[in-house]
Design an enzyme around this catalytic site. Structure first.
Site, PDB file in Angstrom:
ATOM      1  N   ALA A 138       0.833  -1.205   0.000  1.00 19.20           N
ATOM      2  CA  ALA A 138       0.000   0.000   0.000  1.00 19.20           C
ATOM      3  C   ALA A 138       0.868   1.256   0.000  1.00 19.20           C
ATOM      4  O   ALA A 138       1.267   1.750   1.063  1.00 19.20           O
ATOM      5  CB  ALA A 138      -0.945  -0.009   1.198  1.00 19.20           C
ATOM      6  N   PRO A 142      -4.512   9.023  -3.572  1.00 16.81           N
ATOM      7  CA  PRO A 142      -5.222   9.792  -4.595  1.00 16.81           C
ATOM      8  C   PRO A 142      -4.387  10.914  -5.208  1.00 16.81           C
ATOM      9  O   PRO A 142      -4.502  11.197  -6.397  1.00 16.81           O
ATOM     10  CB  PRO A 142      -6.434  10.337  -3.826  1.00 16.81           C
ATOM     11  CG  PRO A 142      -6.694   9.323  -2.761  1.00 16.81           C
ATOM     12  CD  PRO A 142      -5.332   8.847  -2.349  1.00 16.81           C
ATOM     13  N   SER A 146       3.034   8.618  -8.818  1.00 13.83           N
ATOM     14  CA  SER A 146       4.462   8.670  -9.164  1.00 13.83           C
ATOM     15  C   SER A 146       5.234   9.570  -8.201  1.00 13.83           C
ATOM     16  O   SER A 146       6.409   9.332  -7.922  1.00 13.83           O
ATOM     17  CB  SER A 146       4.633   9.176 -10.601  1.00 13.83           C
ATOM     18  OG  SER A 146       3.998   8.304 -11.523  1.00 13.83           O
ATOM     19  N   ILE A 176      -4.893  -0.089  -4.594  1.00 12.36           N
ATOM     20  CA  ILE A 176      -4.146  -1.098  -3.851  1.00 12.36           C
ATOM     21  C   ILE A 176      -4.550  -2.495  -4.323  1.00 12.36           C
ATOM     22  O   ILE A 176      -5.693  -2.931  -4.117  1.00 12.36           O
ATOM     23  CB  ILE A 176      -4.374  -0.955  -2.332  1.00 12.36           C
ATOM     24  CG1 ILE A 176      -4.039   0.486  -1.895  1.00 12.36           C
ATOM     25  CG2 ILE A 176      -3.535  -1.969  -1.577  1.00 12.36           C
ATOM     26  CD1 ILE A 176      -2.652   0.968  -2.301  1.00 12.36           C
ATOM     27  N   GLY A 357      -8.990  -9.838 -37.058  1.00 13.93           N
ATOM     28  CA  GLY A 357     -10.153  -9.169 -37.614  1.00 13.93           C
ATOM     29  C   GLY A 357     -11.252  -9.028 -36.577  1.00 13.93           C
ATOM     30  O   GLY A 357     -10.999  -8.768 -35.398  1.00 13.93           O
ATOM     31  N   GLY A 358     -12.499  -9.235 -37.013  1.00 14.22           N
ATOM     32  CA  GLY A 358     -13.635  -9.088 -36.113  1.00 14.22           C
ATOM     33  C   GLY A 358     -13.582 -10.025 -34.927  1.00 14.22           C
ATOM     34  O   GLY A 358     -14.068  -9.699 -33.838  1.00 14.22           O
ATOM     35  N   GLU A 381       3.437   0.314 -11.047  1.00 14.76           N
ATOM     36  CA  GLU A 381       4.847   0.149 -10.624  1.00 14.76           C
ATOM     37  C   GLU A 381       5.781   1.016 -11.453  1.00 14.76           C
ATOM     38  O   GLU A 381       6.894   0.620 -11.795  1.00 14.76           O
ATOM     39  CB  GLU A 381       5.249  -1.327 -10.656  1.00 14.76           C
ATOM     40  CG  GLU A 381       4.528  -2.137  -9.589  1.00 14.76           C
ATOM     41  CD  GLU A 381       5.073  -3.546  -9.435  1.00 14.76           C
ATOM     42  OE1 GLU A 381       6.303  -3.712  -9.498  1.00 14.76           O
ATOM     43  OE2 GLU A 381       4.269  -4.473  -9.241  1.00 14.76           O
TER      44      GLU A 381
END
Length: 398
Positions: A138, A142, A146, A176, A357-358, A381
């Site tokens: 942890a 918020p 970085s 987390i 493709g599809g 990370e």
């Protein structure tokens, strides 16, 4: 939506084990792991239940023993980056959620391996190695991803004059991994709010500690257990301090350094699977009287994909080998591996999807799930842009 991951069209290649980066212990590991991973069938509809299932299976299979040193039930004398790389690459080839479950056991307990007291190591690492305890790391907040020094979670010393002093944690952690299913969290918090990165300390917080709320789950495009942690007057004993007081930032960076090359390996495993899916599809898909593989444009694209995979592999194996052989700190080399492998894997998977493709965007197809699975690896990370800064600063400081 994940259900049981589709079976691979072929086993992953083990030709890279002949490279001088690896020794006989690594080759023996791969020999047992490859068939084991292929034989597992896990319903991944509920990512939280599936992650618990994977942890139990990985523990019973003995693979989590590579997350801890031999002194505490591990398979090898010390954490071995090359073993972690081989494990994550192989697991990610078959199931990115299996890789996630394995990786978080290592990352979540890594700081305890590196700096834990004998009592802490004895209490937690055996459980991690056997899949009996689920670990979590942890660090992010918020407003502090970085920029770790911007974290606002505070650990205040309560009655510091007492030998049995305690710390009171208040703040929020987010993004987390294993949040809400972990049995314990290695939490990083400010013990000196004015100290920046030099004022951060680490603590082990058990999931059932009063004042810790992990009920706010985060839902993402590639489902895996994520949560926001809220600490409200969460009190832990002084014995929960992990490593030195104010030494948390260095401990977090050392832990991430060990596992950063293994993130590259996870991306590598996904890229190898995408390439295998593309080759299989090209050989089977018929159009205009021939197979897709007969077209030169397809051959050129698959050639480009193979080169992207191998270049990522070499940087990944080099970073792990350098760390295991004691080549000082290998932060820049690990950053090169993480950046290149994740970016290359994104390109390879995108090209594989295009070749399908599809069918490539059909929910439930392997390349469709890989397309979602790979995206977060370029962020967590250490985002690609952060890796670029690490590499650039390293070169300029030489």
């Amino acid at each position: 939506m994940h259900v049981a991951t589709p079976p691979a069209p072929c086993p992953p290649s083990t030709a890279h084990l002949a490279l001088p980066f690896f020794d006989d212990a690594h080759r023996a590991l791969a020999k047992g792991l490859v068939p084991w991973a292929a034989a597992q069938e896990v319903d991944e509809t509920d990512d939280r239940a599936a992650c618990r299932d994977w942890v139990q299976r990985l523990g019973a299979g003995g693979w989590l023993r590579y997350c801890v040193p031999a002194a505490h039930g591990g398979a090898l004398p010390a954490l071995d980056s090359r073993a972690l790389v081989l494990l994550r690459e192989t697991l990610a080839y078959h199931s990115p959620l299996a890789d996630f479950a394995f990786a978080m056991q290592g990352l979540g307990s890594g700081a305890i391996t590196l700096a834990g007291s004998p009592a802490q190591q004895a209490h937690y690492l055996q459980g991690v190695a056997h899949g009996e305890l689920i670990a979590a790391f942890a660090l992010s907040e918020p407003e502090a991803g970085s920029d770790v020094g911007a974290m606002q979670t505070i650990a205040s010393s309560v009655d510091p004059a007492s030998a049995a002093g305690t710390f009171c944690l208040n703040g929020t952690k987010t993004w987390i991994s294993n949040g809400g299913i972990a049995d314990f969290y290695c939490v990083f918090a400010k013990t000196d709010p004015a100290g920046g990165t030099r004022g951060i300390s680490a603590f082990i917080v058990d999931a059932n500690t009063p004042g810790l709320d992990a009920s706010r789950h985060i839902h993402v495009m590639a489902p895996h257990p994520l949560a926001t942690l809220q600490f409200t007057d969460c009190t832990v004993p002084a014995s929960a301090l992990l490593g030195e007081l104010h030494g948390g930032f260095k401990l977090a960076m050392r832990t991430l350094d060990i596992f950063r090359a293994s993130v590259a390996a996870a991306a590598l495993g996904m890229a190898r699977r995408a390439l295998a899916e593309a080759v299989h599809h090209a050989r089977q898909r018929r159009m205009f009287g021939q197979t897709l593989a007969d077209f030169q444009l397809t051959q050129a694209k698959i050639g480009e994909m193979a080169a992207l995979v191998d270049s990522a592999a070499l940087l990944t194996y080099r970073a792990a080998w350098l760390r295991d052989t004691g080549q000082a700190r290998v932060t820049a080399e690990a950053a090169m591996a993480k950046m290149t492998a994740t970016e290359n894997a994104q390109r390879v998977i995108d090209m594989a999807l295009q070749l399908h493709g599809g069918r490539g965007v059909e929910v439930g197809s392997k390349v469709e799930s890989l397309y979602r699975d790979i995206r977060s690896l370029r962020i967590y990370e250490g985002a690609t842009e952060v890796q670029q800064l690490i590499i650039g600063k390293s070169l300029l400081q030489e």
